[in-house]
Design a protein around this motif. Structure first.
Motif, short mmCIF file in Angstrom:
data_model
loop_
_atom_site.label_atom_id
_atom_site.label_comp_id
_atom_site.label_asym_id
_atom_site.label_seq_id
_atom_site.Cartn_x
_atom_site.Cartn_y
_atom_site.Cartn_z
N ARG A 198 -27.72 -6.66 -9.44
CA ARG A 198 -29.02 -5.99 -9.55
C ARG A 198 -28.92 -4.71 -10.36
O ARG A 198 -29.75 -4.44 -11.22
CB ARG A 198 -29.57 -5.68 -8.15
N MET A 199 -27.90 -3.92 -10.09
CA MET A 199 -27.72 -2.65 -10.78
C MET A 199 -27.50 -2.88 -12.28
O MET A 199 -27.97 -2.11 -13.11
CB MET A 199 -26.55 -1.87 -10.18
N GLY A 200 -26.77 -3.93 -12.63
CA GLY A 200 -26.39 -4.14 -14.01
C GLY A 200 -27.23 -5.14 -14.78
O GLY A 200 -26.86 -5.54 -15.89
N TYR A 201 -28.37 -5.53 -14.22
CA TYR A 201 -29.19 -6.57 -14.86
C TYR A 201 -29.42 -6.27 -16.34
O TYR A 201 -29.18 -7.12 -17.20
CB TYR A 201 -30.52 -6.73 -14.13
N SER A 202 -29.85 -5.07 -16.67
CA SER A 202 -30.19 -4.75 -18.06
C SER A 202 -28.96 -4.73 -18.97
O SER A 202 -29.02 -5.21 -20.10
CB SER A 202 -30.93 -3.41 -18.13
N ILE A 203 -27.88 -4.17 -18.48
CA ILE A 203 -26.66 -4.14 -19.31
C ILE A 203 -26.17 -5.57 -19.56
O ILE A 203 -25.74 -5.90 -20.67
CB ILE A 203 -25.57 -3.25 -18.66
N ASN A 204 -26.28 -6.42 -18.57
CA ASN A 204 -25.83 -7.81 -18.74
C ASN A 204 -26.76 -8.60 -19.65
O ASN A 204 -26.30 -9.43 -20.44
CB ASN A 204 -25.66 -8.47 -17.37
N MET A 205 -28.06 -8.34 -19.57
CA MET A 205 -29.00 -9.02 -20.47
C MET A 205 -28.78 -8.57 -21.91
O MET A 205 -28.85 -9.38 -22.84
CB MET A 205 -30.45 -8.77 -20.05
N PHE A 206 -28.47 -7.28 -22.10
CA PHE A 206 -28.12 -6.81 -23.44
C PHE A 206 -26.90 -7.57 -23.95
O PHE A 206 -26.91 -8.11 -25.06
CB PHE A 206 -27.84 -5.31 -23.45
N CYS A 207 -25.85 -7.62 -23.14
CA CYS A 207 -24.62 -8.28 -23.57
C CYS A 207 -24.86 -9.75 -23.88
O CYS A 207 -24.35 -10.26 -24.89
CB CYS A 207 -23.54 -8.12 -22.51
N MET A 208 -25.63 -10.42 -23.07
CA MET A 208 -25.89 -11.84 -23.30
C MET A 208 -26.74 -12.07 -24.55
O MET A 208 -26.65 -13.11 -25.19
CB MET A 208 -26.54 -12.48 -22.07
N SER A 209 -27.55 -11.06 -24.91
CA SER A 209 -28.35 -11.20 -26.13
C SER A 209 -27.45 -11.33 -27.36
O SER A 209 -27.86 -11.88 -28.38
CB SER A 209 -29.31 -10.02 -26.29
N LEU A 210 -26.22 -10.82 -27.24
CA LEU A 210 -25.29 -10.84 -28.36
C LEU A 210 -24.72 -12.24 -28.64
O LEU A 210 -23.94 -12.40 -29.58
CB LEU A 210 -24.16 -9.84 -28.11
N LEU A 211 -25.12 -13.22 -27.85
CA LEU A 211 -24.71 -14.60 -28.14
C LEU A 211 -25.35 -15.10 -29.43
O LEU A 211 -24.81 -15.98 -30.09
CB LEU A 211 -25.08 -15.52 -26.98
#
Length: 140
Positions: A29-42
């Protein structure tokens, strides 16, 4: 973790494992945005946009100031502390041309060869590394 975020988090038994941040529901929950950013890099076009203007690209995500700073400064361990998932944050490493092993070496403060040698030898030693409280006894 600072202030209110830390106060909201319930201390868990596995919080005492040294050198380990367990990616659980709270971290997710805390890292949702950071993880979505990272996954966008696919996507190649997203990697190109990020490389062209990192600050502008990050504006598209609801990152905290700390998360944004950790990304921009490639503070790999800090990203995990702030809710990043190691497998997601490795996408940022790949965008920078780093292998997973190179990112892991940076996280442990070792060279890639030192990290590889440690892992081939079975990883970090268990003795003295089961609980942070063991460290306190040795150093206290």
């Amino acid at each position: 973790m600072k202030g209110a975020a830390k106060a909201k988090r319930k201390e868990k038994e596995y919080s005492d494992i040294p050198g380990t941040i367990v990616f659980d529901a709270d971290q997710s929950r805390m890292g949702y945005s950071i993880n979505m950013f990272c996954m966008s890099l696919l996507k190649a076009e997203n990697r190109e946009a990020f490389k062209a203007d990192e600050n502008k690209y990050l504006d598209g995500f609801k990152l905290t100031a700390d998360q944004r700073d950790a990304i921009l400064n490639r503070q790999w361990n800090r990203m995990l502390e702030l809710g990043g998932n190691i497998y997601f944050t490795s996408k940022l490493g790949a965008t920078d041309g780093l292998s997973f092993q190179q990112v892991a070496a940076k996280m442990t403060g070792s060279t890639q060869q030192e990290y590889a040698d440690m892992m081939l030898a079975g990883g970090r030693p268990v003795k003295g590394n089961r609980r942070k409280s063991e460290w306190e006894k040795k150093n206290g």
